[in-house]
Motif scaffolding. Structure first.
Motif, PDB file in Angstrom:
ATOM      1  N   ILE A 293      30.592 -14.331  52.779  1.00 53.56           N
ATOM      2  CA  ILE A 293      29.685 -14.817  53.833  1.00 53.56           C
ATOM      3  C   ILE A 293      29.552 -13.756  54.931  1.00 53.56           C
ATOM      4  O   ILE A 293      28.456 -13.478  55.419  1.00 53.56           O
ATOM      5  CB  ILE A 293      30.174 -16.165  54.397  1.00 53.56           C
ATOM      6  N   GLU A 294      30.669 -13.149  55.304  1.00 51.64           N
ATOM      7  CA  GLU A 294      30.635 -12.083  56.315  1.00 51.64           C
ATOM      8  C   GLU A 294      29.723 -10.940  55.873  1.00 51.64           C
ATOM      9  O   GLU A 294      28.886 -10.458  56.652  1.00 51.64           O
ATOM     10  CB  GLU A 294      32.040 -11.509  56.539  1.00 51.64           C
ATOM     11  N   ASN A 295      29.887 -10.506  54.627  1.00 55.96           N
ATOM     12  CA  ASN A 295      29.048  -9.418  54.109  1.00 55.96           C
ATOM     13  C   ASN A 295      27.577  -9.821  54.062  1.00 55.96           C
ATOM     14  O   ASN A 295      26.698  -9.019  54.391  1.00 55.96           O
ATOM     15  CB  ASN A 295      29.526  -8.983  52.722  1.00 55.96           C
ATOM     16  N   ASP A 296      27.310 -11.060  53.644  1.00 54.12           N
ATOM     17  CA  ASP A 296      25.920 -11.548  53.605  1.00 54.12           C
ATOM     18  C   ASP A 296      25.316 -11.566  55.011  1.00 54.12           C
ATOM     19  O   ASP A 296      24.155 -11.179  55.204  1.00 54.12           O
ATOM     20  CB  ASP A 296      25.845 -12.946  52.983  1.00 54.12           C
ATOM     21  N   LEU A 297      26.084 -11.995  55.987  1.00 48.24           N
ATOM     22  CA  LEU A 297      25.600 -12.024  57.364  1.00 48.24           C
ATOM     23  C   LEU A 297      25.336 -10.609  57.884  1.00 48.24           C
ATOM     24  O   LEU A 297      24.358 -10.375  58.595  1.00 48.24           O
ATOM     25  CB  LEU A 297      26.591 -12.755  58.273  1.00 48.24           C
ATOM     26  N   ARG A 298      26.172  -9.660  57.506  1.00 47.64           N
ATOM     27  CA  ARG A 298      25.939  -8.261  57.913  1.00 47.64           C
ATOM     28  C   ARG A 298      24.658  -7.729  57.281  1.00 47.64           C
ATOM     29  O   ARG A 298      23.899  -6.992  57.912  1.00 47.64           O
ATOM     30  CB  ARG A 298      27.136  -7.402  57.532  1.00 47.64           C
ATOM     31  N   THR A 299      24.411  -8.104  56.020  1.00 47.88           N
ATOM     32  CA  THR A 299      23.172  -7.690  55.352  1.00 47.88           C
ATOM     33  C   THR A 299      21.963  -8.286  56.062  1.00 47.88           C
ATOM     34  O   THR A 299      20.961  -7.599  56.302  1.00 47.88           O
ATOM     35  CB  THR A 299      23.192  -8.121  53.869  1.00 47.88           C
ATOM     36  N   ILE A 300      22.045  -9.559  56.412  1.00 47.07           N
ATOM     37  CA  ILE A 300      20.953 -10.216  57.138  1.00 47.07           C
ATOM     38  C   ILE A 300      20.744  -9.533  58.480  1.00 47.07           C
ATOM     39  O   ILE A 300      19.607  -9.293  58.905  1.00 47.07           O
ATOM     40  CB  ILE A 300      21.240 -11.725  57.308  1.00 47.07           C
ATOM     41  N   ARG A 301      21.829  -9.199  59.156  1.00 50.74           N
ATOM     42  CA  ARG A 301      21.738  -8.513  60.457  1.00 50.74           C
ATOM     43  C   ARG A 301      20.991  -7.197  60.300  1.00 50.74           C
ATOM     44  O   ARG A 301      20.109  -6.873  61.101  1.00 50.74           O
ATOM     45  CB  ARG A 301      23.140  -8.262  61.009  1.00 50.74           C
ATOM     46  N   THR A 302      21.325  -6.434  59.274  1.00 54.45           N
ATOM     47  CA  THR A 302      20.650  -5.160  59.026  1.00 54.45           C
ATOM     48  C   THR A 302      19.164  -5.377  58.751  1.00 54.45           C
ATOM     49  O   THR A 302      18.308  -4.639  59.267  1.00 54.45           O
ATOM     50  CB  THR A 302      21.313  -4.433  57.844  1.00 54.45           C
ATOM     51  N   GLU A 303      18.829  -6.384  57.952  1.00 45.59           N
ATOM     52  CA  GLU A 303      17.425  -6.675  57.653  1.00 45.59           C
ATOM     53  C   GLU A 303      16.664  -7.092  58.916  1.00 45.59           C
ATOM     54  O   GLU A 303      15.524  -6.682  59.118  1.00 45.59           O
ATOM     55  CB  GLU A 303      17.319  -7.758  56.580  1.00 45.59           C
ATOM     56  N   LEU A 304      17.302  -7.900  59.762  1.00 45.66           N
ATOM     57  CA  LEU A 304      16.667  -8.289  61.025  1.00 45.66           C
ATOM     58  C   LEU A 304      16.425  -7.067  61.907  1.00 45.66           C
ATOM     59  O   LEU A 304      15.370  -6.939  62.532  1.00 45.66           O
ATOM     60  CB  LEU A 304      17.528  -9.320  61.766  1.00 45.66           C
ATOM     61  N   GLU A 305      17.386  -6.178  61.951  1.00 47.11           N
ATOM     62  CA  GLU A 305      17.240  -4.962  62.754  1.00 47.11           C
ATOM     63  C   GLU A 305      16.092  -4.112  62.212  1.00 47.11           C
ATOM     64  O   GLU A 305      15.297  -3.576  62.991  1.00 47.11           O
ATOM     65  CB  GLU A 305      18.549  -4.164  62.756  1.00 47.11           C
ATOM     66  N   ASN A 306      15.988  -3.989  60.893  1.00 54.04           N
ATOM     67  CA  ASN A 306      14.887  -3.222  60.296  1.00 54.04           C
ATOM     68  C   ASN A 306      13.538  -3.856  60.614  1.00 54.04           C
ATOM     69  O   ASN A 306      12.564  -3.155  60.922  1.00 54.04           O
ATOM     70  CB  ASN A 306      15.071  -3.098  58.785  1.00 54.04           C
ATOM     71  N   MET A 307      13.460  -5.190  60.552  1.00 51.41           N
ATOM     72  CA  MET A 307      12.209  -5.879  60.883  1.00 51.41           C
ATOM     73  C   MET A 307      11.861  -5.690  62.351  1.00 51.41           C
ATOM     74  O   MET A 307      10.710  -5.451  62.711  1.00 51.41           O
ATOM     75  CB  MET A 307      12.303  -7.370  60.546  1.00 51.41           C
ATOM     76  N   ARG A 308      12.864  -5.773  63.215  1.00 46.10           N
ATOM     77  CA  ARG A 308      12.623  -5.590  64.647  1.00 46.10           C
ATOM     78  C   ARG A 308      12.099  -4.183  64.916  1.00 46.10           C
ATOM     79  O   ARG A 308      11.140  -3.993  65.663  1.00 46.10           O
ATOM     80  CB  ARG A 308      13.901  -5.831  65.458  1.00 46.10           C
ATOM     81  N   THR A 309      12.691  -3.209  64.265  1.00 47.59           N
ATOM     82  CA  THR A 309      12.248  -1.827  64.443  1.00 47.59           C
ATOM     83  C   THR A 309      10.798  -1.665  63.981  1.00 47.59           C
ATOM     84  O   THR A 309       9.988  -1.026  64.664  1.00 47.59           O
ATOM     85  CB  THR A 309      13.173  -0.869  63.665  1.00 47.59           C
ATOM     86  N   ALA A 310      10.465  -2.257  62.830  1.00 53.59           N
ATOM     87  CA  ALA A 310       9.095  -2.167  62.317  1.00 53.59           C
ATOM     88  C   ALA A 310       8.112  -2.861  63.257  1.00 53.59           C
ATOM     89  O   ALA A 310       7.013  -2.341  63.516  1.00 53.59           O
ATOM     90  CB  ALA A 310       9.021  -2.774  60.923  1.00 53.59           C
ATOM     91  N   LEU A 311       8.492  -4.026  63.770  1.00 55.31           N
ATOM     92  CA  LEU A 311       7.607  -4.738  64.698  1.00 55.31           C
ATOM     93  C   LEU A 311       7.458  -3.978  66.013  1.00 55.31           C
ATOM     94  O   LEU A 311       6.358  -3.918  66.579  1.00 55.31           O
ATOM     95  CB  LEU A 311       8.123  -6.154  64.951  1.00 55.31           C
ATOM     96  N   ASP A 312       8.537  -3.391  66.496  1.00 57.17           N
ATOM     97  CA  ASP A 312       8.451  -2.576  67.718  1.00 57.17           C
ATOM     98  C   ASP A 312       7.501  -1.400  67.511  1.00 57.17           C
ATOM     99  O   ASP A 312       6.697  -1.082  68.379  1.00 57.17           O
ATOM    100  CB  ASP A 312       9.831  -2.043  68.118  1.00 57.17           C
ATOM    101  N   LYS A 313       7.600  -0.768  66.344  1.00 57.75           N
ATOM    102  CA  LYS A 313       6.706   0.358  66.052  1.00 57.75           C
ATOM    103  C   LYS A 313       5.262  -0.126  65.980  1.00 57.75           C
ATOM    104  O   LYS A 313       4.362   0.517  66.517  1.00 57.75           O
ATOM    105  CB  LYS A 313       7.094   1.040  64.744  1.00 57.75           C
ATOM    106  N   GLY A 314       5.034  -1.269  65.346  1.00 58.43           N
ATOM    107  CA  GLY A 314       3.683  -1.814  65.282  1.00 58.43           C
ATOM    108  C   GLY A 314       3.132  -2.117  66.666  1.00 58.43           C
ATOM    109  O   GLY A 314       1.972  -1.824  66.960  1.00 58.43           O
TER     110      GLY A 314
END
Length: 137
Positions: free
Chosen positions: A66-87
């Motif tokens: 669960i910890e690893n899955d949450l870290r993966t989700i955190r990374t995906e959220l960060e990537n989405m935030r970065t993409a939205l910020d760039k947009g």
């Protein structure tokens, strides 16, 4: 990315970034709680009986997953935030470019077009004036 987005989308993008930041915070809190639960799984938590020991091992492994899955989700959220910020930044830049173009067009409409720059001088040939339809050679 900016080519497919419209200026009107800027507010929507900002709202999406805000929602992602909220989700990011929630995932961070869940990760912290999960880590705390995993760390608390030691010999003082479970009895030494074989059934409890076996259960504790499976339980710890699932918590670690669960910890690893949450870290993966955190990374995906960060990537989405970065993409939205760039947009959003691309849209703001496009909006500024469009505003500058309209400003120049308004100036031309109010003051007239600027005088054309003279063409290169060629010896033996008188310069031709430009009238907007011809190019001086």
């Amino acid at each position: 990315m900016a080519g497919s987005l419209r200026i009107e989308d800027l507010d929507v993008l900002k709202q999406q970034v805000s929602a992602l930041l909220t989700q990011f915070d929630e995932v961070e809190a869940a990760t912290t709680k999960t880590t705390r639960v995993r760390v608390n799984q030691d010999s003082s938590t479970w009895s030494p009986f074989p059934a409890a020991t076996q259960f504790a091992a499976v339980y710890r492994a699932q918590i670690a997953k669960i910890e690893n899955d949450l870290r993966t989700i955190r990374t995906e959220l960060e990537n989405m935030r970065t993409a939205l910020d760039k947009g959003a930044a691309d849209l703001e830049a496009t909006e500024a470019e469009v505003a500058a173009i309209f400003s120049r067009l308004n100036t031309i409409a109010e003051e007239g077009a600027p005088a054309p720059t003279p063409g290169p001088y060629l010896p033996g040939r008188p310069p031709m004036p430009t009238d907007g339809n011809r190019v001086a050679w």
